[in-house]
Design an enzyme around this catalytic site. Sequence first.
Site, PDB file in Angstrom:
ATOM      1  N   ARG A  48       0.814  -1.223   0.000  1.00 34.16           N
ATOM      2  CA  ARG A  48       0.000   0.000   0.000  1.00 34.16           C
ATOM      3  C   ARG A  48       0.848   1.273   0.000  1.00 34.16           C
ATOM      4  O   ARG A  48       0.326   2.365  -0.184  1.00 34.16           O
ATOM      5  CB  ARG A  48      -0.975  -0.002   1.190  1.00 34.16           C
ATOM      6  CG  ARG A  48      -1.953   1.157   1.164  1.00 34.16           C
ATOM      7  CD  ARG A  48      -3.039   1.050   2.220  1.00 34.16           C
ATOM      8  NE  ARG A  48      -2.575   0.563   3.496  1.00 34.16           N
ATOM      9  CZ  ARG A  48      -1.880   1.288   4.384  1.00 34.16           C
ATOM     10  NH1 ARG A  48      -1.583   2.545   4.132  1.00 34.16           N
ATOM     11  NH2 ARG A  48      -1.498   0.752   5.523  1.00 34.16           N
ATOM     12  N   TYR A 102     -15.149  11.294 -19.441  1.00 35.36           N
ATOM     13  CA  TYR A 102     -15.434   9.899 -19.118  1.00 35.36           C
ATOM     14  C   TYR A 102     -16.515   9.847 -18.033  1.00 35.36           C
ATOM     15  O   TYR A 102     -16.434  10.564 -17.031  1.00 35.36           O
ATOM     16  CB  TYR A 102     -14.153   9.211 -18.645  1.00 35.36           C
ATOM     17  CG  TYR A 102     -14.373   7.788 -18.219  1.00 35.36           C
ATOM     18  CD1 TYR A 102     -14.620   6.806 -19.166  1.00 35.36           C
ATOM     19  CD2 TYR A 102     -14.367   7.434 -16.887  1.00 35.36           C
ATOM     20  CE1 TYR A 102     -14.846   5.496 -18.779  1.00 35.36           C
ATOM     21  CE2 TYR A 102     -14.583   6.130 -16.484  1.00 35.36           C
ATOM     22  CZ  TYR A 102     -14.832   5.166 -17.444  1.00 35.36           C
ATOM     23  OH  TYR A 102     -15.050   3.878 -17.051  1.00 35.36           O
ATOM     24  N   LYS A 199      -7.077  -0.053 -20.119  1.00 31.52           N
ATOM     25  CA  LYS A 199      -7.317   0.098 -21.554  1.00 31.52           C
ATOM     26  C   LYS A 199      -6.046  -0.261 -22.344  1.00 31.52           C
ATOM     27  O   LYS A 199      -5.655  -1.405 -22.330  1.00 31.52           O
ATOM     28  CB  LYS A 199      -7.819   1.508 -21.822  1.00 31.52           C
ATOM     29  CG  LYS A 199      -8.943   1.961 -20.850  1.00 31.52           C
ATOM     30  CD  LYS A 199     -10.190   1.106 -20.926  1.00 31.52           C
ATOM     31  CE  LYS A 199     -11.149   1.346 -19.746  1.00 31.52           C
ATOM     32  NZ  LYS A 199     -11.530   2.720 -19.491  1.00 31.52           N
TER      33      LYS A 199
HETATM   34  C1  LIG Z   1     -11.949   3.446 -18.395  1.00 32.02           C
HETATM   35  C2  LIG Z   1     -11.598   4.872 -18.280  1.00 32.02           C
HETATM   36  C3  LIG Z   1     -11.394   5.474 -17.028  1.00 32.02           C
HETATM   37  C4  LIG Z   1     -11.582   4.716 -15.727  1.00 32.02           C
HETATM   38  O1  LIG Z   1     -10.697   3.665 -15.614  1.00 32.02           O
HETATM   39  P1  LIG Z   1     -11.006   2.308 -14.806  1.00 32.02           P
HETATM   40  O2  LIG Z   1      -9.768   1.519 -15.019  1.00 32.02           O
HETATM   41  O3  LIG Z   1     -12.234   1.702 -15.388  1.00 32.02           O
HETATM   42  O4  LIG Z   1     -11.218   2.685 -13.383  1.00 32.02           O
HETATM   43  C5  LIG Z   1     -11.033   6.808 -17.006  1.00 32.02           C
HETATM   44  N1  LIG Z   1     -10.901   7.519 -18.131  1.00 32.02           N
HETATM   45  C6  LIG Z   1     -11.105   6.981 -19.340  1.00 32.02           C
HETATM   46  C7  LIG Z   1     -10.962   7.823 -20.558  1.00 32.02           C
HETATM   47  C8  LIG Z   1     -11.458   5.649 -19.464  1.00 32.02           C
HETATM   48  O5  LIG Z   1     -11.675   5.111 -20.675  1.00 32.02           O
END
Ligand SMILES: *Cc1c(COP(=O)(O)O)cnc(C)c1O
Length: 384
Positions: A48, A102, A199
Amino acid sequence: MSKEKLGLNTICTHVGEIKDEQFKGAVSPIYLSSSYEFLDVDVKRYPRYFNTPNQEYLSKKIAALEHAEAALIFGSGMAAISHMFLAFLQKGDHLVVQNTLYGGTLNFIKEEFPKYGIEYTFTNGYKVDDFEAVIQPNTKLIHIETPSNPLLTITDIKAIAKLGKSKNIVTSIDNTFASPVNQNPIDLGIDLVMHSATKYFGGHSDICAGAVAGTNEHIERIWNVSKNLGGSLSDMTVWMLERSMKTLGLRVKAQTKNAMKMAKWLNKHPKIAKVYYPGLKSHPEYNLAKSQMKGFGAMLSFELVDDLDAYQFQKSLTLIKSSMSLAGVESTVISPHLTSHALLTLDERKNVGISDQLIRFSVGIEDVKDLKQDINNAIKRILK
Ligand SMILES: *Cc1c(COP(=O)(O)O)cnc(C)c1O
């Protein structure tokens, strides 16, 4: 060996490797200890504290990719963004934030900020003037998203950075859609760059993670909050993320190339009413995108003509999956009005330009001919 001089794919492959001194293996070992020696050590390590060997070393790769001094890895993109916001905003402070945003970030601000007494204003648009117009004396952070989700608007990164500097306001960007392969905001003057590593960093739709990169001073400021809030990523997943990131450059370049081809094709398609992609000359900020991005990215959106039902269209695709997330090697589509923006009222959705016919398309690495055929077949099927 100067990291700045290394090429993108070399950084992806090698920066932040942990040398396996004991067995001389080719890849970084995983250190799963949650407990480390504290006597006579330079660093008191603890998961952590974001400083286990795997966390510390993978951070170096992320920092190198974003041309930053330092980075932190989180358990999700939302952990990255929330910890970043809470490090730079306290009671009585004000955030200026882009309106095309987002959905999760939007919800975080609207649902959580009032509890902390943090003020915020959503801009009326994505142009620099829209940001300047809503700056308050207590504004401490400006947060942008470019290309934005899901309409791929482009905000002038350099101009936002300049605006922030002129008023002593820290600037941050959600760089998830472009990835460091296509955009390096720190080179354009932005202070903090965050990613949903779920992503493109992960890229195989099997990891949930986040990251923030910036100066040592800024990252330390975030760390001071993060160590209290938790939200670190397990070392097993950190290791998987390292493996994924070795091919980040290869994947995103291939996806970007495919996206350009698909955008051009969809743009001429009689059953597609509109295409949103910054790489099309018809995009209102094409020139700006060209000047600040190294590639136009692999995300695009399109609107089906009115006689095609968006739900049926997505059901009829066989290769392209309808999927909540994005940026995997496989192509996926999503209806923003049913997912990321479902919590918005119809009026709010209309205000930000999200129609029920809108489909967001995350272009993968498949052969373009097969993607085209899948879309054509789906249209044929539902026209019957
Ligand atoms: C998916 C996403 C997030 C959030 O990310 P998580 O990993 O789902 O918590 C933030 N900004 C953008 C542009 C995203 O595509």
